[in-house]
Design a protein around this motif. Structure first.
Motif, short mmCIF file in Angstrom:
data_model
loop_
_atom_site.label_atom_id
_atom_site.label_comp_id
_atom_site.label_asym_id
_atom_site.label_seq_id
_atom_site.Cartn_x
_atom_site.Cartn_y
_atom_site.Cartn_z
N UNK A 28 28.08 27.41 -0.37
CA UNK A 28 27.65 26.37 0.58
C UNK A 28 28.22 25.04 0.14
N UNK A 29 29.04 24.43 0.99
CA UNK A 29 29.64 23.14 0.65
C UNK A 29 29.08 22.01 1.49
N UNK A 30 27.88 22.19 2.01
CA UNK A 30 27.24 21.13 2.80
C UNK A 30 26.84 19.99 1.86
N UNK A 31 27.48 18.83 2.01
CA UNK A 31 27.24 17.72 1.10
C UNK A 31 25.82 17.18 1.20
N UNK A 32 25.26 17.17 2.39
CA UNK A 32 23.89 16.65 2.54
C UNK A 32 22.90 17.50 1.75
N UNK A 33 23.11 18.81 1.74
CA UNK A 33 22.22 19.68 0.96
C UNK A 33 22.44 19.46 -0.54
N UNK A 37 22.03 9.97 3.49
CA UNK A 37 22.97 11.03 3.10
C UNK A 37 24.19 11.03 4.03
N UNK A 38 23.96 10.80 5.31
CA UNK A 38 25.07 10.77 6.27
C UNK A 38 26.02 9.63 5.95
N UNK A 39 25.46 8.46 5.61
CA UNK A 39 26.30 7.32 5.28
C UNK A 39 27.04 7.53 3.96
N UNK A 40 26.35 8.13 2.98
CA UNK A 40 26.98 8.41 1.69
C UNK A 40 28.16 9.36 1.86
N UNK A 41 27.96 10.38 2.69
CA UNK A 41 29.04 11.33 2.96
C UNK A 41 30.23 10.63 3.61
N UNK A 66 0.82 -1.21 0.00
CA UNK A 66 0.00 0.00 0.00
C UNK A 66 0.85 1.26 0.00
N UNK A 67 2.16 1.09 -0.04
CA UNK A 67 3.05 2.25 -0.03
C UNK A 67 3.55 2.55 -1.44
N UNK A 68 4.23 3.68 -1.58
CA UNK A 68 4.78 4.03 -2.89
C UNK A 68 6.30 3.84 -2.90
N UNK A 69 6.79 3.03 -1.98
CA UNK A 69 8.23 2.76 -1.95
C UNK A 69 8.81 3.02 -0.58
N UNK A 70 10.08 3.35 -0.55
CA UNK A 70 10.79 3.57 0.71
C UNK A 70 10.55 5.00 1.18
N UNK A 71 10.24 5.14 2.44
CA UNK A 71 9.91 6.45 3.01
C UNK A 71 11.09 7.42 2.97
N UNK A 72 10.77 8.69 2.80
CA UNK A 72 11.80 9.74 2.81
C UNK A 72 12.42 9.92 4.20
N UNK A 73 11.82 9.30 5.21
CA UNK A 73 12.35 9.47 6.57
C UNK A 73 13.77 8.94 6.70
N UNK A 74 14.17 8.08 5.76
CA UNK A 74 15.52 7.52 5.82
C UNK A 74 16.57 8.40 5.15
N UNK A 75 16.13 9.45 4.46
CA UNK A 75 17.07 10.24 3.66
C UNK A 75 18.24 10.78 4.47
N UNK A 76 17.96 11.29 5.65
CA UNK A 76 19.02 11.86 6.47
C UNK A 76 20.11 10.84 6.77
#
Length: 223
Positions: A122-127, A80-84, A67-77
């Protein structure tokens, strides 16, 4: 970690294989889903030291992924932290250089307007990651197993300690996918909880799962 549901046998949740709580009792199913969703206090969770913990803190309740449209955006933070964290020095330098070029070009464009305008570097990678609109593949997110697999892998990659909670999984997965799910949960060490409305003979579907059942007469079975 132990799950307690009013007057019933405690359910052990571990990281060795998925835990299934199945029932054909509508009241039990409603209580379990509501409790695990933190909508009621019918379900309580205790840690390994028998301390009461908040359900929402230890169980990442996903519910019905169909019933969902995929993975929730709540995981984005967390993503992004892990990717950085895994970027190489060369990759980090390349992103910074390209970002610097973008700001420089935009600043030059501002000179064409007779106003005291300037950019703020601005060099904030998460942004930057957010600006790039990083997201899960749309086609993959049409596949319930791919959604479940992605959520479990997010927990692994981001070091999330909560268990993954799901319901109605049997509506979407075949026998091989259940085997794959069990192997994935075991290999990643991510605790996985499945709540199913079904009859007891369906146990055969849940290969390599720890299977608990509460029947229509509220009787507990651990098969």
């Amino acid at each position: 970690m132990k799950i307690s549901y009013a007057g019933h046998q405690e359910i052990e949740l571990n990281s060795k294989n998925p835990t299934v709580i199945a029932t054909n009792n509508p009241t039990v199913y409603h209580d379990l889903v509501g409790g695990l969703s933190s909508f009621s206090d019918k379900v309580k969770v205790f840690d390994d030291n028998f301390e009461l913990v908040e359900v929402k803190d230890v169980i990442d309740w996903q519910g019905d992924v169909g019933l969902s449209d995929g993975v929730s955006d709540k995981y984005n933070s967390g993503i992004f932290k892990q990717l950085e964290a895994v970027l190489t020095d060369d990759q980090r330098k390349s992103i910074t250089d390209i970002n610097n070029q973008l700001y420089t070009v935009v600043q030059q464009c501002l000179f064409m307007i007779d106003l005291p305008l300037e950019v703020t570097y601005d060099w904030d990678l998460k942004r930057l990651f957010k600006y790039c609109k990083i997201h899960f593949n749309t086609d993959a997110m049409q596949n319930p197993y791919a959604i479940i697999e992605s959520i479990i892998k997010i927990h692994l990659e981001c070091g999330l300690k909560s268990a993954v909670g799901l319901t109605n999984v049997a509506h979407y997965l075949n026998q091989q996918q259940f085997i794959d799910l069990s192997n994935l949960a075991s290999s990643t060490g991510i605790s996985t909880l499945l709540v199913e409305f079904t009859d007891m003979k369906s146990q055969e579907l849940y290969t390599n799962c720890d299977f608990y059942y509460i029947d229509e007469d509220f009787v507990d079975w651990h098969l």
